[in-house]
Enzyme design. Structure first.
Site, PDB file in Angstrom:
ATOM      1  N   GLY A 120      69.574  51.299  60.835  1.00  0.00           N
ATOM      2  CA  GLY A 120      70.129  50.841  59.562  1.00  0.00           C
ATOM      3  C   GLY A 120      68.975  50.458  58.660  1.00  0.00           C
ATOM      4  O   GLY A 120      68.016  49.809  59.106  1.00  0.00           O
ATOM      5  N   ASN A 151      61.978  57.657  47.458  1.00  0.00           N
ATOM      6  CA  ASN A 151      61.190  58.811  47.873  1.00  0.00           C
ATOM      7  C   ASN A 151      61.324  59.887  46.796  1.00  0.00           C
ATOM      8  O   ASN A 151      61.975  59.673  45.762  1.00  0.00           O
ATOM      9  CB  ASN A 151      61.605  59.314  49.261  1.00  0.00           C
ATOM     10  N   LEU A 189      55.682  59.740  49.091  1.00  0.00           N
ATOM     11  CA  LEU A 189      55.468  61.195  49.064  1.00  0.00           C
ATOM     12  C   LEU A 189      55.285  61.782  50.454  1.00  0.00           C
ATOM     13  O   LEU A 189      54.727  62.871  50.593  1.00  0.00           O
ATOM     14  CB  LEU A 189      54.250  61.512  48.196  1.00  0.00           C
ATOM     15  N   ASP A 243      61.256  52.987  55.743  1.00  0.00           N
ATOM     16  CA  ASP A 243      61.572  51.571  55.917  1.00  0.00           C
ATOM     17  C   ASP A 243      60.387  50.811  56.482  1.00  0.00           C
ATOM     18  O   ASP A 243      60.149  49.649  56.121  1.00  0.00           O
ATOM     19  CB  ASP A 243      62.786  51.411  56.833  1.00  0.00           C
TER      20      ASP A 243
END
Length: 297
Positions: free
Chosen positions: A39, A182, A213, A245
């Site tokens: 998550g 992103n 990137l 994350d």
């Protein structure tokens, strides 16, 4: 130590490893299946805690075995779960296919995360005590907006990862200090395919933007400053799940410690580079001594 509150999702990742991901209508044979706590909210909380932050998680798990496992995993990584609710019904799940090149595709079933549609009494006080609030979009948008606005009222730095990508209301972006999409998410938000053009366009809505990137590193833009590109370490990727994350969690710690943005981005890139060399999301996230060693190399 940086005080970080994460308002977001907790899922059990159901991960299938295959040589090549199936196309529509195609059946392939996988080589391995794993259940891994994940998550985006929990991932960022674990990444930040392992990177040295003092982290508290506001979220929800189900009253099932996955919920028990998710709570235990967060606590084991040093995350405070006093504000992690237990909801009736199943926990959230993410169904992930990882190919041999390290790429992935993901289907998320919200489960208990869907109950987190508002702030509960006491949440604003918890947010107000933090240095940084981390937000994502795997819980209902009203809670994300309420959390961002609470942080904004108390001068707490807000960092939003706009994933899953979707149109964002002005009331949310008005309360965001740093947006970290992103390349795909930046394009979705702006319609611009060039990362620098997309990042620059986003400055009309938020004061700072970092576009991740992948293997090419990250791009930072801010109002009144020249764009900055920070390369990523060269590594062989095994599984990119959770890398973004990991980057955000480590970046929050670095910024909270007062590192200049170029150094903070390089430190976060070192953490992400370590994570992609291991399988799983939360399971792949490095601890602070590993990050320091990779950053120094």
């Amino acid at each position: 130590m940086t005080d970080i509150v994460v308002l977001g999702s907790t899922n059990m990742d159901l991960v299938t490893y295959v040589a090549k991901a199936p196309q529509r209508g195609e059946t392939v044979t996988g080589r391995e299946f794993r259940t891994v706590p994940g998550g985006k909210g929990a991932n960022q909380a674990i990444a930040a805690a392992r990177a040295g932050g003092d982290v508290l998680m506001i979220g929800a798990v189900g009253n099932d075995a996955y919920g028990t496992h998710l709570r235990s995993t967060l606590e084991h990584s040093g995350v405070d779960t006093d504000d992690l609710r237990t909801a009736e019904g199943p926990s959230g799940t993410a169904h992930i296919v990882v190919d041999d090149e390290g790429g992935n595709s993901i289907v998320v079933i919200p489960g208990a995360n869907g109950t987190l549609d508002h702030l509960s009494p006491g949440d604003e006080g918890v947010i107000a005590s933090a240095d940084i609030l981390l937000l994502q979009l795997e819980i209902p948008l009203p809670a994300v907006v309420a959390g961002a606005q609470a942080a904004h009222r108390h001068d707490v730095r807000t960092v939003l990862t706009p994933s899953p990508a979707q149109p964002l209301p002005d009331e949310l972006l008005a309360a965001i200090d740093l947006l970290v999409p992103n390349e795909h998410e930046a394009t979705t938000l702006t319609g611009r395919t060039d990362p620098r053009e997309a990042a620059t366009a986003l400055l009309d809505r938020v004061p700072e933007v970092v576009v991740t990137l992948g293997a090419a590193g990250s791009l930072y833009v801010a109002r009144g400053a020249d764009p900055l590109t920070v390369p990523a370490p060269t590594v062989t990727a095994v599984d990119s799940t959770g890398a973004g994350d990991t980057f955000v969690g480590a970046l929050a710690v670095a910024l909270g410690e007062g590192r200049p943005m170029p150094d903070a981005l390089a430190w976060a890139a070192a953490a992400a580079a370590l994570s992609v060399q291991r399988e799983g999301a939360s399971a792949s996230m490095p601890y602070r001594p590993e990050i320091e060693a990779r950053y120094a190399s």
